[in-house]
Design an enzyme around this catalytic site. Structure first.
Site, PDB file in Angstrom:
ATOM      1  N   ARG A   1       0.862  -1.184   0.000  1.00  0.00           N
ATOM      2  CA  ARG A   1       0.000   0.000   0.000  1.00  0.00           C
ATOM      3  C   ARG A   1       0.893   1.226   0.000  1.00  0.00           C
ATOM      4  NH1 ARG A   1      -3.387  -2.990  -1.402  1.00  0.00           N
ATOM      5  NH2 ARG A   1      -5.422  -3.401  -0.469  1.00  0.00           N
TER       6      ARG A   1
ATOM      7  N   GLU B   1      -4.884   7.244  -4.902  1.00  0.00           N
ATOM      8  CA  GLU B   1      -5.045   6.563  -6.198  1.00  0.00           C
ATOM      9  C   GLU B   1      -6.358   6.982  -6.825  1.00  0.00           C
ATOM     10  OE1 GLU B   1      -4.551   2.367  -5.473  1.00  0.00           O
ATOM     11  OE2 GLU B   1      -2.441   2.595  -4.998  1.00  0.00           O
TER      12      GLU B   1
ATOM     13  N   HIS C   1      -1.447   0.241  -9.642  1.00  0.00           N
ATOM     14  CA  HIS C   1      -2.015  -0.756  -8.703  1.00  0.00           C
ATOM     15  C   HIS C   1      -2.499  -2.006  -9.445  1.00  0.00           C
ATOM     16  CE1 HIS C   1      -3.897  -1.159  -4.449  1.00  0.00           C
ATOM     17  NE2 HIS C   1      -3.601  -2.351  -4.958  1.00  0.00           N
TER      18      HIS C   1
HETATM   19  C1  DGY Z   1      -5.388  -6.353  -2.704  1.00  0.00           C
HETATM   20  O1  DGY Z   1      -6.044  -7.365  -2.968  1.00  0.00           O
HETATM   21  O2  DGY Z   1      -5.287  -5.909  -1.570  1.00  0.00           O
HETATM   22  C2  DGY Z   1      -4.683  -5.688  -3.844  1.00  0.00           C
HETATM   23  O3  DGY Z   1      -4.022  -4.556  -3.485  1.00  0.00           O
HETATM   24  C3  DGY Z   1      -5.647  -5.393  -4.959  1.00  0.00           C
HETATM   25  O4  DGY Z   1      -5.796  -6.543  -5.623  1.00  0.00           O
END
Ligand code: DGY
Length: 326
Positions: free
Chosen positions: A238, A267, A286
């Site tokens: 993240r 984002e 992402h």
């Molecule tokens: C998640 O699943 O947490 C990813 O960041 C998005 O697929």
């Protein structure tokens, strides 16, 4: 008997959506942009189930307006978009989609590692802009991935999958994890170390910890200054795990060699984000879990978890088991 009402905040793959008809009465937000906050609050207020994505903020305000809500099924493994404590207080089940995206996300971390080390994006732009006039001994030299030291921050399932790939590149593996994982040391021929030691010794630092109060800003100026000048930071976890301004300074002032970044605190990342101007920063929007197989798996799991909760069965991927009362 009427079917439980469900709101789905994004059109997910049919592998999941096709499980819903006849078992729940559902409505899907059809636009590709995230659902408007007021629409989400209105729809959720009448729902017993919510199938949502990481772009939706599921918080106390929402819960306070949703007296009938029983389950929030997140189409993601990370669930930092959900106030799990508030959900638990109200007895609302929260679920996520682990496992099915482990390989895809580990592949993405490796993609960014190789692309950053070998300057693939920069080289592509160089060639296409007509700057390639000759082969040259010094042209676009990169860093070796093979036989280098990889530091994995967070030895969960994705961290382990990255370590397995690294073994194929004869990398030496260090890892930092909140709890001791001696079995990982044995299985993956890896060494558990402190975060400081990992930062000082690694050629690549790859982040695989969830975002929490504890990990927000985990990698800031102090940490980036500890890393080798030749090292590369990879983030597929993240954005907020890394201090964005410190990362910009680290890459522009070359405290580190570069970064490969798939995730951002905000984002979509605004186009005036200074990091996007740097050649030594490789970015993707992402896409960690963005393979057809992984997304179908996520859709299936999100739907199955939702249905289980609404049909009185314990969901397979319950994030807050304390809320389960059966
Ligand atoms: C998640 O699943 O947490 C990813 O960041 C998005 O697929």
């Amino acid at each position: 008997m009427s079917l439980p009402r469900v709101y789905v905040t994004r059109r997910i793959q049919d592998a999941g959506l096709s499980l819903l008809p006849g078992r729940v009465a559902f409505e899907v937000w059809e636009k590709s942009a995230p659902v408007d906050r007021d629409v989400l609050l209105e729809k959720a207020s009448k729902a017993e189930g919510l199938l949502c994505t990481l772009s939706d903020r599921i918080d106390e305000e929402l819960f306070s307006r949703c007296p009938g809500l029983k389950v929030v099924s997140n189409y993601a493994v990370g669930f930092d978009n959900i106030d799990v404590e508030a959900a638990t207080r109200r007895g609302i089940l929260v679920t996520n989609t682990p496992d099915v995206l482990t390989n895809a996300t580990a592949d993405m971390a490796f993609t960014l590692m190789l692309a950053s080390a070998r300057r693939v994006v920069e080289a592509n732009e160089f060639l296409r802009s007509g700057d390639w006039v000759t082969w040259h001994p010094d042209l676009l030299l990169g860093q070796d991935v093979s036989e280098s030291v990889l530091g994995i921050v967070g030895m969960g399932k994705i961290g382990q999958a990255v370590a397995r790939r690294a073994a194929g590149f004869s990398m030496k593996i260090l890892f930092f994890n909140r709890s001791p994982r001696p079995e990982m040391e044995r299985e993956l021929a890896a060494r558990q170390v402190s975060l400081d030691e990992l930062l000082r010794e690694s050629d690549f630092v790859s982040l695989h910890c969830p975002l929490s109060a504890e990990t927000k800003g985990l990698i800031g100026e102090r940490e980036l200054r500890m890393m080798k000048k030749s090292s590369i930071l990879i983030n597929t976890s993240r954005g907020a795990v890394v201090d964005r301004e410190a990362l910009y300074r680290a890459c522009s002032e070359q405290w580190i060699w570069g970064a490969g970044i798939d995730v951002f605190e905000k984002e979509p990342v605004p186009l005036d984000e200074p990091l996007l101007k740097l050649k030594n920063v490789t970015t993707t929007p992402h896409l960690g879990s963005a393979t057809i197989k992984a997304r179908e798996g996520m859709a299936r799991k999100a739907a199955e978890n939702l249905l289980a909760a609404l049909e009185g069965r314990k969901p397979a991927d319950l994030v807050n088991p304390q809320a389960w009362k059966k």
